[in-house]
Design an enzyme around this catalytic site. Structure first.
Site, PDB file in Angstrom:
ATOM      1  CG  PHE A 133      -4.388  -4.933  -1.731  1.00 23.51           C
ATOM      2  CD1 PHE A 133      -5.449  -5.454  -2.290  1.00 23.51           C
ATOM      3  CD2 PHE A 133      -4.364  -3.971  -1.144  1.00 23.51           C
ATOM      4  CE1 PHE A 133      -6.677  -4.857  -1.950  1.00 23.51           C
ATOM      5  CE2 PHE A 133      -5.496  -3.097  -0.898  1.00 23.51           C
ATOM      6  CZ  PHE A 133      -6.706  -3.756  -1.391  1.00 23.51           C
TER       7      PHE A 133
ATOM      8  CG  ASP B 255       1.025   0.782  -3.391  1.00 20.13           C
ATOM      9  OD1 ASP B 255       1.189   1.284  -2.204  1.00 20.13           O
ATOM     10  OD2 ASP B 255      -0.037   0.247  -3.813  1.00 20.13           O
TER      11      ASP B 255
ATOM     12  CE  LYS C   9      -3.860   0.257   4.065  1.00 21.30           C
ATOM     13  NZ  LYS C   9      -3.414  -0.514   2.937  1.00 21.30           N
TER      14      LYS C   9
HETATM   15  C1  LIG Z   1      -4.274  -0.637   1.652  1.00 18.87           C
HETATM   16  C2  LIG Z   1      -3.545  -0.325   0.371  1.00 18.87           C
HETATM   17  C3  LIG Z   1      -3.912   0.332  -0.801  1.00 18.87           C
HETATM   18  C4  LIG Z   1      -5.402   1.064  -0.948  1.00 18.87           C
HETATM   19  O1  LIG Z   1      -5.442   1.873   0.120  1.00 18.87           O
HETATM   20  P1  LIG Z   1      -6.878   2.227   0.618  1.00 18.87           P
HETATM   21  O2  LIG Z   1      -6.639   3.430   1.522  1.00 18.87           O
HETATM   22  O3  LIG Z   1      -7.585   1.313   1.237  1.00 18.87           O
HETATM   23  O4  LIG Z   1      -7.489   2.660  -0.816  1.00 18.87           O
HETATM   24  C5  LIG Z   1      -3.118   0.236  -1.711  1.00 18.87           C
HETATM   25  N1  LIG Z   1      -1.983  -0.439  -1.740  1.00 18.87           N
HETATM   26  C6  LIG Z   1      -1.319  -1.178  -0.944  1.00 18.87           C
HETATM   27  C7  LIG Z   1      -0.024  -1.416  -0.988  1.00 18.87           C
HETATM   28  C8  LIG Z   1      -2.299  -1.066   0.274  1.00 18.87           C
HETATM   29  O5  LIG Z   1      -1.677  -1.920   1.432  1.00 18.87           O
END
Ligand SMILES: *Cc1c(COP(=O)(O)O)cnc(C)c1O
Length: 397
Positions: A137, A222, A251
């Protein structure tokens, strides 16, 4: 329920929220419009590591609100430099490029890696490949959902960006096997959060690091969800002493007050960007930078990664000790924990609904898994109380 009806009538139905309407929050707690109190065990998908409305971050933003909030990158502002300096110190990287949402930061990392591939590695024009993992994700843009393995994320949204190759998560041999002269990067999550709190085998991160280094492939971590203290280290890659070439953050970088994201990288990679290559109207705005700086200071000064490590181990052990036929597995690191419900016991959602009746907000991920990811400021006593409720729900079902 007026608020829910309004949201249903006037909003797109792209989420399926629990029927709780929150109107106030502080620390680990939120209150609904009827005044019921809940402990927030989701932390907005780990965007609230510092807790709701941390007073230091609120203060920093209020002060910045009275000065200047937006300049655009057409001019300099007096907040961005010092924020990026702190961010680089905390992550031990050379340089930062600031965005707003996580997905934008991932897109930025993809552009940086491709550019490095063409300019430095010498990949033939338009041939760059990035290796990604099953169950990943990384956000919701069309490019990113294009390399998701989740059918629903992609259905009806194509055509997609080419240049992505998928391997099984945690499979170092598959990674090595898929690398060729056009491979510019391996993009991965140190723990797959949305995928269901999936941990790779110990050693995978350092193996991936070694394979990428040996083959001149950039390692892109990520850490939007796993970073900033969540797993018991400032960044989850540190569990195996791994330093990525590009680190993606978001985040909790905004402390739950404001969207703040970005990538961190070496000077060699970052200096490939020239004026006009990439940008964002709001990226690096002074309000975001003041917020991000305070959010980082709270993580460091309050030792939240260490706290998450200690309490995470406690919580994980206690959860594993609950003897219930409904539980298939409890797994996680730090305060990123998944409790998988046996298929025979039905999906996780009714368990989440039962928890909400007992004052705990948790959300299922991937049908069978309840995610426990409280703000990192949670106390041991609060965890004990959560454990009582979880135990009660698992026993009464
Ligand atoms: C939440 C998340 C994203 C996307 O972030 P948004 O601010 O919702 O665009 C990307 N990578 C990971 C691992 C995430 O948990």
């Amino acid at each position: 329920m007026l608020h829910i009806e309004l949201a249903e009538q006037y909003g797109a139905h792209n989420y399926h929220p629990l029927p709780v309407v929150i109107s106030k929050a502080e620390g680990v707690w939120v209150w609904d419009i009827e005044g019921n109190r809940y402990l927030d065990m989701l932390s907005s998908y780990s965007a609230l590591n510092q807790g709701h409305r941390h007073p230091k971050i609120v203060q920093a933003m209020k002060e910045q609100l009275d000065r200047v909030t937006l300049t655009s990158r057409a001019f300099h502002n007096d907040q961005m430099g010092s924020f990026m300096k702190l961010l680089c110190e905390v992550s031990q990287m050379d340089k930062a490029l600031l965005m707003n949402s996580g997905a934008e930061a991932v897109e930025t990392a993809i552009k940086a890696a491709r550019k490095w591939g063409y300019r430095v590695k010498g990949v033939a024009k338009e041939k760059a490949e990035i290796i990604v993992c099953e169950n990943n994700f990384h956000g919701r843009t069309t490019t990113i959902v294009g390399f998701s393995s989740e059918e629903q994320y992609k259905e009806d949204f194509g055509p997609f960006t080419p240049g992505f190759v998928t391997i099984k998560y945690g499979d170092a041999d598959a990674l090595a096997a898929q690398i060729n002269e056009n491979t510019v990067a391996f993009l991965f999550e140190p723990i797959q959060g949305e995928g269901g709190i999936l941990l790779p085998q110990t050693g995978f991160l350092s193996e991936a690091r070694r394979i990428c280094s040996e083959n001149r492939v950039l390692l892109i971590a990520d850490e939007i969800q796993t970073g900033l203290g969540r797993t018991g280290k400032m960044f989850a890659c540190e569990h195996e002493g791994v330093k990525p070439d590009i680190l993606v953050v978001g985040k909790a970088l905004g402390g739950g007050l404001y969207p703040v994201s970005g990538i961190l990288a070496s000077k060699e990679i970052m200096d490939l960007f020239r004026p006009g290559d990439h940008g964002s109207t709001f990226g690096g705005n002074p309000l975001a930078c003041a917020c991000g700086k305070a959010a980082l200071e709270v993580l460091v000064n309050e030792h939240l990664p260490e706290h998450a490590n200690e309490l995470g181990e406690y919580f994980l052990t206690k959860l594993r000790n609950i003897d219930s036929p409904h539980v298939k597995e409890v797994r996680g690191k730090g305060l990123l924990i998944g409790l998988e419900i046996n298929k025979e016991s039905g999906p996780a959602r009714p368990f989440c609904e039962a928890l909400s009746k007992r004052g705990i907000l948790a959300k299922e991920t991937h049908e069978q898994v309840i995610r426990f990811a409280p703000p990192l400021v949670i106390t041991r006593e609060q965890i004990d109380w959560v454990l009582e409720q979880v135990q009660a729900v698992l026993l009464e079902k």
